[in-house]
Design an enzyme around this catalytic site. Structure first.
Site, mmCIF file in Angstrom:
data_model
loop_
_atom_site.group_PDB
_atom_site.id
_atom_site.type_symbol
_atom_site.label_atom_id
_atom_site.label_comp_id
_atom_site.label_asym_id
_atom_site.label_seq_id
_atom_site.Cartn_x
_atom_site.Cartn_y
_atom_site.Cartn_z
ATOM 1 N N ASN A 7 -7.906 5.500 1.908
ATOM 2 C CA ASN A 7 -7.139 4.475 1.191
ATOM 3 C C ASN A 7 -7.877 4.227 -0.125
ATOM 4 O O ASN A 7 -8.866 3.490 -0.158
ATOM 5 C CB ASN A 7 -7.075 3.211 2.056
ATOM 6 C CG ASN A 7 -6.247 2.116 1.410
ATOM 7 O OD1 ASN A 7 -5.793 2.245 0.273
ATOM 8 N ND2 ASN A 7 -6.068 1.025 2.125
ATOM 9 N N ARG A 93 -3.194 7.038 2.199
ATOM 10 C CA ARG A 93 -2.260 5.929 2.008
ATOM 11 C C ARG A 93 -1.795 5.953 0.556
ATOM 12 O O ARG A 93 -2.609 6.000 -0.363
ATOM 13 C CB ARG A 93 -2.965 4.609 2.300
ATOM 14 C CG ARG A 93 -2.065 3.443 2.027
ATOM 15 C CD ARG A 93 -2.755 2.130 2.211
ATOM 16 N NE ARG A 93 -1.791 1.081 1.958
ATOM 17 C CZ ARG A 93 -2.087 -0.060 1.356
ATOM 18 N NH1 ARG A 93 -3.306 -0.302 0.951
ATOM 19 N NH2 ARG A 93 -1.151 -0.954 1.162
ATOM 20 N N HIS A 182 4.064 -2.732 3.200
ATOM 21 C CA HIS A 182 3.499 -2.879 4.553
ATOM 22 C C HIS A 182 4.277 -2.034 5.567
ATOM 23 O O HIS A 182 4.253 -2.333 6.770
ATOM 24 C CB HIS A 182 3.517 -4.339 5.051
ATOM 25 C CG HIS A 182 2.597 -5.262 4.320
ATOM 26 N ND1 HIS A 182 2.956 -6.555 4.016
ATOM 27 C CD2 HIS A 182 1.353 -5.102 3.827
ATOM 28 C CE1 HIS A 182 1.961 -7.150 3.377
ATOM 29 N NE2 HIS A 182 0.978 -6.278 3.240
ATOM 30 N N ARG A 243 -0.450 -15.288 -3.909
ATOM 31 C CA ARG A 243 0.833 -14.934 -4.542
ATOM 32 C C ARG A 243 1.893 -15.981 -4.221
ATOM 33 O O ARG A 243 1.958 -16.470 -3.092
ATOM 34 C CB ARG A 243 1.317 -13.563 -4.033
ATOM 35 C CG ARG A 243 0.600 -12.401 -4.678
ATOM 36 C CD ARG A 243 0.997 -11.084 -4.035
ATOM 37 N NE ARG A 243 -0.108 -10.524 -3.270
ATOM 38 C CZ ARG A 243 -0.020 -9.469 -2.474
ATOM 39 N NH1 ARG A 243 1.123 -8.845 -2.327
ATOM 40 N NH2 ARG A 243 -1.075 -9.023 -1.823
ATOM 41 N N GLU A 386 -2.977 0.360 10.699
ATOM 42 C CA GLU A 386 -2.324 1.253 9.735
ATOM 43 C C GLU A 386 -3.015 2.614 9.697
ATOM 44 O O GLU A 386 -2.356 3.641 9.543
ATOM 45 C CB GLU A 386 -2.341 0.589 8.345
ATOM 46 C CG GLU A 386 -1.380 -0.582 8.278
ATOM 47 C CD GLU A 386 -1.639 -1.524 7.116
ATOM 48 O OE1 GLU A 386 -2.592 -2.314 7.187
ATOM 49 O OE2 GLU A 386 -0.888 -1.468 6.135
#
Ligand code: AMP
Length: 400
Positions: A7, A93, A182, A243, A386
């Site tokens: 990643n 990823r 996601h 956020r 993940e």
């Protein structure tokens, strides 16, 4: 079989070496400050092997970072494999696959070009992901590589879910639509939910709540994503750590005019200074919010309530969108660990058959059912993984 999962960020790179069949993790770690000075962390998962924590390793580029990872993995004393030949494939990823990718793919020159074409859609992430892939290709020539996209799982959404009510040309010409993110996590946990419930994915309507520092919710009907809360960018949907989530676009004009802000400054506020941190003035971390709220901080409590309220509204909305819901899944940092937020989300949903078991909910990070035995809708806590999902996709595509 061993899969190396990468990643890559712009100046960092996370890695795991794992067996996709058993899920066994051999080693994991992190390269940081790539292009600056270089800090290397290595955590072998085999007893007796030593961990390295943020040691100095020169990493002018991602290639030296990958080389440091390989050196550590095959190290005579603390390595976990005998040689590089024991790495069967690499899974990368990749954040944005646009409309080009609805599933993971073996990386070819055409795939690299298509990922490049998606750079305008994810200007911060895709270039870093590409750098990671190219560095691996340089250091590990001949090893098959697979790209696993955060957006791919959501490509099954119908047009009514992914279109914005904007002039149609912005979609046709500029690719403005909901993509969702996601996806790897939502896919993994919805697969696990089916296994836990002893059903086929095609038999289930699921609401998957990935609640972490970044949060999104997906409606998963018959194993397919049919709607999700993040949008064209990961700024949309729920309020998150820092956020804002969804807001009235008119606010931008009002604040930018009033304070003479440019769009970059405004977006910096929405991405980095808003969410539960902005609302509470305390922290983006839900542990800090909980402690502050317990000490009577009303804004910390408001931030928790606002977050849980928005999650609850999505649960209701997606039950309506799918015509029912069989299970609600909680995953990621907050979803897996914060029993208070889970309780706030489920409270008041009894009318639709959602009954949380307070005792069963007193749990962290463990795959389990947390609804009462008579709850029509099951409530599931499923730790996301993940990396395992990436490793499984990589194995499936490279074994063919
Ligand atoms: P993630 O982005 O999935 O890694 O989630 C990270 C977030 O999970 C942190 O910022 C915290 O807000 C939250 N978190 C982690 N551990 C706990 C905990 N024990 N209780 C509440 N929230 C937690």
């Amino acid at each position: 079989m061993n899969i190396l999962v990468i990643n890559a960020g712009s100046s960092s790179l996370k890695y795991q070496l794992l067996n996709p069949d058993t899920g066994d993790l051999l080693a994991k770690g992190l390269c940081e400050r790539i292009g600056i000075d270089g800090k290397f962390t290595y955590k072998p998962q085999i007893e007796g092997k030593e961990t390295l924590s943020a040691v100095d390793v020169a990493m002018p580029t991602h290639a030296e970072a990958i080389q440091a990872v390989l050196d550590a993995l095959v190290d005579a004393k603390n390595g976990v494999i005998g040689s590089m030949q024991e790495i069967d494939a690499v899974g990368h990823r990749v954040v944005h696959g646009g409309e080009a990718f609805n599933q993971s793919v073996v990386i070819t020159d055409e795939v690299l070009k298509a990922i490049e074409d998606c750079i305008p859609l994810a200007p911060l992430h895709n270039p870093a992901n590409l750098t990671g892939i190219r560095a691996c290709q340089k250091v590990m020539p001949g090893v098959p590589m697979v790209a696993v996209f955060d957006t791919a799982f959501h490509q099954t959404m119908p047009a009514k879910a992914y279109m914005y009510a904007l002039p149609y040309a912005y979609y046709e010409t500029d690719k403005v639509r909901r993509y969702g993110f996601h996806g790897t996590s939502h896919k993994y946990v919805s697969g696990r939910a089916a296994a836990m419930l002893g059903k086929k994915p095609e038999e289930l309507k699921l609401v998957s709540c990935h609640l972490g520092n970044g949060s999104s919710i997906a409606a998963v009907d018959c194993g397919k994503s049919v709607d999700t809360s993040m949008g064209f960018t990961p700024l949309a949907g729920l309020p998150m750590g820092t956020r804002s989530g969804d807001l009235d676009a008119g606010i931008l004009q009002y604040l930018m005019n009033k304070y003479g802000m440019g769009i970059d400054e405004m977006l910096n506020v929405l991405n980095k200074k808003s969410g539960v941190e902005g609302l509470s003035g305390v922290s983006s971390d839900f542990r800090d919010l909980e402690n502050a709220a317990a000490e009577g901080n009303q804004r910390a409590l408001l931030a928790e309530e606002k977050f849980a309220y928005e999650v609850k509204k999505y649960v209701g909305a997606y039950a309506a969108a799918m015509g029912g819901v069989d299970a609600i899944i909680f995953t990621a940092g907050v979803g897996e660990n914060d029993k208070g937020i889970r309780a706030m989300v489920c409270q008041g949903l009894e009318y639709m058959g959602v009954k949380l078991d307070a005792e069963a909910n007193n749990v962290r990070g463990k795959e389990c059912v947390i609804s009462t035995a008579d709850s029509k809708v099951k409530i599931l806590l499923i730790p996301t993984n993940e990396e395992l999902m990436i490793a499984k996709d990589t194995a499936a595509l490279t074994q063919k």
